[in-house]
Design an enzyme around this catalytic site. Sequence first.
Site, PDB file in Angstrom:
ATOM      1  CG  ASP A 131      -2.268   0.931   1.675  1.00 43.60           C
ATOM      2  OD1 ASP A 131      -2.468   1.733  -0.109  1.00 43.60           O
ATOM      3  OD2 ASP A 131      -2.284   1.483   2.740  1.00 43.60           O
ATOM      4  CE  LYS A 159      -5.779  -0.835  -1.147  1.00 43.08           C
ATOM      5  NZ  LYS A 159      -6.501  -0.383  -0.195  1.00 43.08           N
ATOM      6  CB  VAL A 181      -9.456  -5.248  -1.173  1.00 44.60           C
ATOM      7  CG1 VAL A 181      -9.779  -4.461  -2.325  1.00 44.60           C
ATOM      8  CG2 VAL A 181      -8.433  -5.264  -1.016  1.00 44.60           C
ATOM      9  NE  ARG A 193      -6.987 -11.143  10.092  1.00 40.03           N
ATOM     10  CZ  ARG A 193      -5.438 -10.907   9.608  1.00 40.03           C
ATOM     11  NH1 ARG A 193      -5.254 -10.379   7.730  1.00 40.03           N
ATOM     12  NH2 ARG A 193      -4.741  -9.955  10.698  1.00 40.03           N
TER      13      ARG A 193
HETATM   14  P1  IMP Z   1       1.731  -0.438   3.602  1.00 43.85           P
HETATM   15  O1  IMP Z   1       2.443   0.004   5.121  1.00 43.85           O
HETATM   16  O2  IMP Z   1       0.934   0.800   4.055  1.00 43.85           O
HETATM   17  O3  IMP Z   1       1.801  -0.322   2.856  1.00 43.85           O
HETATM   18  O4  IMP Z   1       0.742  -1.725   4.669  1.00 43.85           O
HETATM   19  C1  IMP Z   1       0.741  -2.907   4.066  1.00 43.85           C
HETATM   20  C2  IMP Z   1      -0.680  -2.599   5.263  1.00 43.85           C
HETATM   21  O5  IMP Z   1      -1.658  -2.248   5.200  1.00 43.85           O
HETATM   22  C3  IMP Z   1      -0.716  -4.676   4.662  1.00 43.85           C
HETATM   23  O6  IMP Z   1      -0.247  -5.466   5.323  1.00 43.85           O
HETATM   24  C4  IMP Z   1      -2.717  -4.368   4.952  1.00 43.85           C
HETATM   25  O7  IMP Z   1      -2.180  -5.633   6.448  1.00 43.85           O
HETATM   26  C5  IMP Z   1      -2.726  -2.986   5.312  1.00 43.85           C
HETATM   27  N1  IMP Z   1      -3.266  -2.485   4.495  1.00 43.85           N
HETATM   28  C6  IMP Z   1      -3.448  -2.472   3.207  1.00 43.85           C
HETATM   29  N2  IMP Z   1      -4.220  -2.200   2.446  1.00 43.85           N
HETATM   30  C7  IMP Z   1      -5.233  -2.926   2.447  1.00 43.85           C
HETATM   31  C8  IMP Z   1      -6.542  -3.399   2.041  1.00 43.85           C
HETATM   32  O8  IMP Z   1      -7.154  -2.265   1.194  1.00 43.85           O
HETATM   33  N3  IMP Z   1      -7.623  -3.494   2.764  1.00 43.85           N
HETATM   34  C9  IMP Z   1      -6.614  -4.945   3.882  1.00 43.85           C
HETATM   35  N4  IMP Z   1      -5.755  -3.515   4.696  1.00 43.85           N
HETATM   36  C10 IMP Z   1      -4.533  -3.583   3.608  1.00 43.85           C
END
Ligand code: IMP
Length: 230
Positions: A131, A159, A181, A193
């Site tokens: 993300d 994303k 999602v 989950r």
């Molecule tokens: P990042 O550090 O922002 O890349 O976040 C990654 C983590 O955020 C993922 O491993 C998920 O646990 C959570 N996450 C990000 N987007 C989503 C989503 O659309 N649904 C559920 N969890 C998400």
Amino acid sequence: MFNTNFKLPTGCFPLKFHQMPERIQKPPCRWRKEIAFILISQEQLARRVHALARQIEKDFAGRDLVIVALLNGTVVFLADLLRRLSLPLRLDFIGVSSYGGGTESAELVFTKELRLDVSGRDVLVVDDILDTGKTLSQVMIKLRKLRPRRMKICVLLDKPSRRVEPVRAHYVGFEIPNHFVVGYGLDYAERYRNLPFVGVLRPEMFQHPDFIPLLSEKKRLLLQGVKTTV
Ligand code: IMP
Ligand code: MG
């Protein structure tokens, strides 16, 4: 009560990496009040996981592979991916959670440390979704210090529009738009989950009183940046 006049989205297809369905798929009746639509079906997931496994097998053939999976979101994807890999490999987990400091740059806390020795080995880091990239960038910094021979990242979902850190995954299941999602391992307030598909949560669920107290600070922040106009 839930809003039953919810309109199905337009304009969010097609996904870039792999073909999404021509028509919107409704979730099974049981989930219809909570899930707006199926973004990626069971069949699409199975096909894509199979293709990812073929690619990984090719790239890591003859190497001493260690798979490092991030808890908890990867469990379903990982279980399917592992069973498709006919390579000698070892498996270990890292637990990561974000400290609820109330800011967007909330600090990551490692809740489970790696136990296998990865020095000089080929490492494949597996996560559910890329993300902002903050989680994986910190995990990669930590793992790099253990001096693996090389490291690659595999994520089920990406994303790219939300990226803050310059992290790139080498294996991506599906590139998706900025929707929140759930399913196939991904949660909202630790629920969903177990859905066998990846679905888009109805925006009204973000305000649902049963879930608000269960949300981590990180999820709450994440939802602020998510499209709720699906
Ligand atoms: P990042 O550090 O922002 O890349 O976040 C990654 C983590 O955020 C993922 O491993 C998920 O646990 C959570 N996450 C990000 N987007 C989503 C989503 O659309 N649904 C559920 N969890 C998400
Ligand atoms: Mg995760």
